[in-house]
Design an enzyme around this catalytic site. Sequence first.
Site, PDB file in Angstrom:
ATOM      1  N   ASN A 223      29.490  42.354  29.848  1.00  0.00           N
ATOM      2  CA  ASN A 223      28.220  42.340  29.123  1.00  0.00           C
ATOM      3  C   ASN A 223      27.784  43.767  28.829  1.00  0.00           C
ATOM      4  OD1 ASN A 223      26.584  43.302  31.488  1.00  0.00           O
ATOM      5  ND2 ASN A 223      27.226  41.313  32.329  1.00  0.00           N
ATOM      6  N   ALA A 289      22.260  44.314  39.210  1.00  0.00           N
ATOM      7  CA  ALA A 289      23.515  44.123  38.463  1.00  0.00           C
ATOM      8  C   ALA A 289      23.423  42.920  37.532  1.00  0.00           C
ATOM      9  CB  ALA A 289      24.678  43.943  39.433  1.00  0.00           C
ATOM     10  N   ASP A 293      28.283  35.313  34.689  1.00  0.00           N
ATOM     11  CA  ASP A 293      28.057  33.953  35.208  1.00  0.00           C
ATOM     12  C   ASP A 293      29.369  33.213  35.460  1.00  0.00           C
ATOM     13  OD1 ASP A 293      25.250  34.108  35.173  1.00  0.00           O
ATOM     14  OD2 ASP A 293      25.214  33.665  33.028  1.00  0.00           O
ATOM     15  N   ASP A 320      26.618  33.182  42.987  1.00  0.00           N
ATOM     16  CA  ASP A 320      25.318  33.800  42.744  1.00  0.00           C
ATOM     17  C   ASP A 320      25.065  34.775  43.901  1.00  0.00           C
ATOM     18  OD1 ASP A 320      22.540  34.407  42.663  1.00  0.00           O
ATOM     19  OD2 ASP A 320      22.184  32.597  41.485  1.00  0.00           O
ATOM     20  N   PHE A 337      16.310  40.668  39.733  1.00  0.00           N
ATOM     21  CA  PHE A 337      15.977  41.104  38.375  1.00  0.00           C
ATOM     22  C   PHE A 337      16.305  39.977  37.411  1.00  0.00           C
ATOM     23  CE2 PHE A 337      15.417  45.093  40.245  1.00  0.00           C
ATOM     24  CZ  PHE A 337      14.880  45.973  39.315  1.00  0.00           C
ATOM     25  N   LYS A 351      13.048  31.750  38.937  1.00  0.00           N
ATOM     26  CA  LYS A 351      14.113  32.342  39.760  1.00  0.00           C
ATOM     27  C   LYS A 351      13.567  32.826  41.097  1.00  0.00           C
ATOM     28  CE  LYS A 351      17.273  33.936  36.115  1.00  0.00           C
ATOM     29  NZ  LYS A 351      17.896  35.127  35.478  1.00  0.00           N
TER      30      LYS A 351
END
Length: 417
Positions: A223, A289, A293, A320, A337, A351
């Site tokens: 990403n 970070a 996924d 996760d 984050f 979250k």
Amino acid sequence: MSFDVSVFSNKNIILAVTGGIAAYKSAILVRRLKDYGFNVRVVMTQGAQAFITPLTFQALSGNSVHTELLDTAAEAGMGHIELARWADLILVAPASCNTIAKFANGLADDLLSTLFLATKAPVWLAPAMNQQMWAAKATQRNLQTLVEDGVHVIMPSSGSQACGDVGLGRMPEPEELAEQVQLYFHQTQRALAEKFGLLAGKRVVITAGPTREAIDPVRYISNHSTGKMGFALASACYTAGAKVILIAGPVSLDTPNGVQRKNVSSAVQMLEQSMQQLHEGCDVFIATAAVADYRVAQVAEHKIKKAGDELQVELLKNPDIVATIAQQPQRPFMVGFAAETQNVEQYAAGKLVAKKLDMIACNDVSRSDIGFASDENAMTVFFAEHYGLEKRDLEKASKQEIAQQLVEAIADALHHA
């Protein structure tokens, strides 16, 4: 005499030894600094090696001794620029007349003089030389220049010298020098604690950057994360007095001063390193970070050749990391984050609860002026309900400024814990 060696376990000292009979005292100085818990690396000039061997300092410090500027083996490990960044303080003891002259005139013809110019850390000099050399106008002029440049000069002691003269020029005793160093860091930590709150003495683990999930030996899924926010936070936490371990994905950023860096590539590797750091002790875990996924179910052993218009790749869900750490029996204070492109605050609040976090910072990465590639950011911070703290809106600012505000938010939450 015994000390709590954990107090300064996150402080790095470079002891630079130059040519002079007082070099034998430096071996004792290494032991005294280690007694206080400091991490010590030794740099030796060629002149120093005429009086004492590098092997002595290697045995006492537990680290390889640095002697050459252009050393291929050293550059492959901790090169001279990395060494300059590693240091929290450079102590030159003994500091010869020649080294003082080099420093004052900006010469950089060996490892030590290059470190002096390359470091942001404080530099202390403990001069040791013949009393007439100490009194020479050129020496005093050089020392005055260095003092004006911000170098701390420790006055030599007076007494009998190896050459038979009597007067100023003796290097202070190792115990005295080591005590001055530990007093300096005690005062610094107290000042940081007063300014920044409870991070002084905390062990903070931070994940930063992207992960790369291999498809074959030359291709991967990743990403746009640059790691800038995580690296800025690592620097801010260290400045706040914490011992910082930075688990970094593949990014092109320099390691912040004083921070211990662990490089990883994939999400699985990042989780493994995070668990290891948790087992070694962790007070605060900050997950900045951008972890992929999914990962490829079967990584090709060789480069996949182009064939046809489609390439089908099966993906498996990655672990996760922040949720896994939060579920551990000895969980640290958890900071997550959320980088979102829509419904930012709604997703972040969800979250916070779902992953059992203590605090979460969210931002809108769809904005072109903040986020992944930008040097600026803007965030909203939510806290777990039991802290009784209102959400905080951090207005657009440099990532360094945002990092400082996040450190203050963490400290406030820890204070309310």
